[in-house]
Design an enzyme around this catalytic site. Structure first.
Site, PDB file in Angstrom:
ATOM      1  N   LYS A  71       2.527  10.180   8.520  1.00 58.84           N
ATOM      2  CA  LYS A  71       1.913   9.857   9.465  1.00 58.84           C
ATOM      3  C   LYS A  71       2.428  10.379  10.534  1.00 58.84           C
ATOM      4  CE  LYS A  71      -0.338   5.602   7.728  1.00 58.84           C
ATOM      5  NZ  LYS A  71      -1.654   6.028   7.679  1.00 58.84           N
TER       6      LYS A  71
ATOM      7  N   PHE B  55       0.661  -1.020   0.129  1.00 54.18           N
ATOM      8  CA  PHE B  55      -0.036   0.009  -0.172  1.00 54.18           C
ATOM      9  C   PHE B  55       0.872   1.355  -0.182  1.00 54.18           C
ATOM     10  CE2 PHE B  55      -2.537   3.389   1.758  1.00 54.18           C
ATOM     11  CZ  PHE B  55      -3.720   3.156   1.057  1.00 54.18           C
TER      12      PHE B  55
ATOM     13  N   ASP C  14       8.934   2.920   1.624  1.00 56.12           N
ATOM     14  CA  ASP C  14       8.086   3.647   1.830  1.00 56.12           C
ATOM     15  C   ASP C  14       7.898   3.280   3.240  1.00 56.12           C
ATOM     16  OD1 ASP C  14       5.554   4.292   2.787  1.00 56.12           O
ATOM     17  OD2 ASP C  14       4.249   3.388   0.975  1.00 56.12           O
TER      18      ASP C  14
END
Length: 413
Positions: free
Chosen positions: A252, A138, A223
């Site tokens: 985040k 993702f 990532d």
């Protein structure tokens, strides 16, 4: 007068791409939340690994208030002090020499993938465009990043998709060797797959990706949107593995709730983003950068990072105690304070039931697919809150097993 809103208001006015909980949190402090009715919750989700220093952290609140009274926004025809301070802190703390700021992890990954193709174009010509990523990965929700992510359910109905993408099995060395070649411009990987099931990469796999990228002049992109900024127990997970990427993306936890993303890279690679090739109106916003600078300052300390390892052990032992009693977890895995419990038996495929039942017991948890209960508490959660959360998780488990047993007994013979 402020209009009253509730969960039904969502159905009336919001696009229905989310299915939010029945309760609405209105305040938080540390690792606890309170909803409109005053009900209290232990937060084992951190806004999907975002509020890693908890809610309303006093040092973050203080620096944000100071910046609010100074400057909120500048266009990118200027720069601003908070962005420069944050960029310097990031480059001094990592392999990187240059930083690009965005608003989210998806935008950071979009920038990373665009930069990789531009770098390949500049150095090797227009045919080196292949991107290799992993199944069940993702990387965001833009059309480019959702296509690079290896989950078909997220791209259904959005064709035609960007091309020259190759999805391979995560942690499969032979698949990597077969897929990465001289036409590959970049390989992108999560050191720990989050949405894909809380699956850590093996050290051998990441080392093989580094070796293959070097061999074929491809860029290696990590990532670290979910696992980065301390959640692994290192500032970034690449440090834990001892494998250095060419580009790293972060978001985040970087802003602890303020919208910010960052793409980190070397000076040589960054040189391909000449003036006008990429941009972001809000990227590098002074408010977000002020908070993020303080976040890195606090997290990148032995006290916090060593505390992650200690809390990991408490969480793992608690999950294993629950499993010893109820036998519901096939596997408990993860790294640092990103943990996944894979379900089996009567509760297999019922991860969402843990979310719903958790709300009734005053506990906020996550899922990673239909069969993984995902836990991502604050990196500084007090032991008392962590143990109370585990106690509530055990109550959830007992309730769900009782319901599953009753449903089974009610079935006709």
């Amino acid at each position: 007068m402020t209009a009253q809103v509730n969960r039904h208001t969502f159905d009336e006015v919001m696009v229905p791409n989310y299915a939010p909980a029945a309760f609405i949190p209105v305040s938080g402090k540390g690792s606890r939340l309170w909803d409109q009715g005053g009900n209290e919750y232990i937060d084992f989700a951190s806004g999907i690994a975002v509020t890693s220093l908890g809610h309303l952290h006093p040092e973050l609140t203080a620096v944000l208030h100071e910046q609010v009274d100074r400057l909120w926004h500048l266009s990118n025809t200027f720069t601003n002090e908070p962005a420069l301070r944050l960029a310097r802190r990031l480059t001094e703390s990592t392999f990187a020499e240059k930083v690009f700021f965005s608003n989210s992890g998806a935008e950071a990954n979009e920038a990373a993938l665009k930069l990789a193709r531009r770098y390949a174009f500049d150095h090797f010509g227009g045919d080196k465009t292949g991107i290799v990523s992993c199944k069940q990965a993702f990387h965001g929700r833009t059309l480019f990043t959702v296509s690079v992510g290896g989950q078909p359910k997220y791209t259904e109905g959005f064709a035609p998709l960007p091309g020259n993408l190759n999805h391979i099995e995560f942690n499969n060395l032979a698949a990597a060797e077969a897929a990465i070649n001289d036409g590959t411009c970049a390989v992108i990987v999560e050191p720990v797959q989050g949405e894909g099931g809380v699956l850590p990469a093996t050290p051998e796999y990441l080392k093989k990706l580094r070796e293959l990228c070097d061999k074929h002049n491809a860029l290696l992109i990590f990532d670290e949107v979910q696992i980065g900024v301390g959640r692994s127990g290192s500032l970034f997970a690449y440090m834990h593995y001892g494998v250095t990427p060419d580009i790293l993306t972060s978001a985040k936890a970087l802003g602890n709730g303020m919208p910010i993303g960052a793409m980190l890279t070397t000076s040589k690679i960054a040189a391909s983003f000449v003036v006008g090739t990429h941009g972001s109106t809000y990227g590098g916003n002074p408010l977000a950068c002020t908070v993020a600078d303080k976040v890195i300052e606090i997290i990148n300390t032995p006290e916090v990072l060593q505390g992650v390892h200690k809390r990991h052990q408490w969480l793992k032992e608690g999950l294993e105690r629950i499993n010893a009693k109820y036998g519901v977890f096939k596997d408990v895995r993860g790294m640092g304070l990103l943990m996944g419990a894979e379900l089996q038996g009567e509760l297999q495929g019922k991860a969402k039931d843990f979310v719903n039942a958790g709300a009734r017991h005053g506990l906020v948890v996550l899922v990673a697919g239909t069969n993984i209960v995902r836990l991502a508490p604050s990196l500084v959660i007090p032991e008392t809150d962590l143990q109370e959360g585990l106690k509530r998780l055990e109550a959830v488990t007992a309730e769900l097993l009782e319901k599953a047993k009753a449903a089974k007994e009610a079935q006709p013979a």
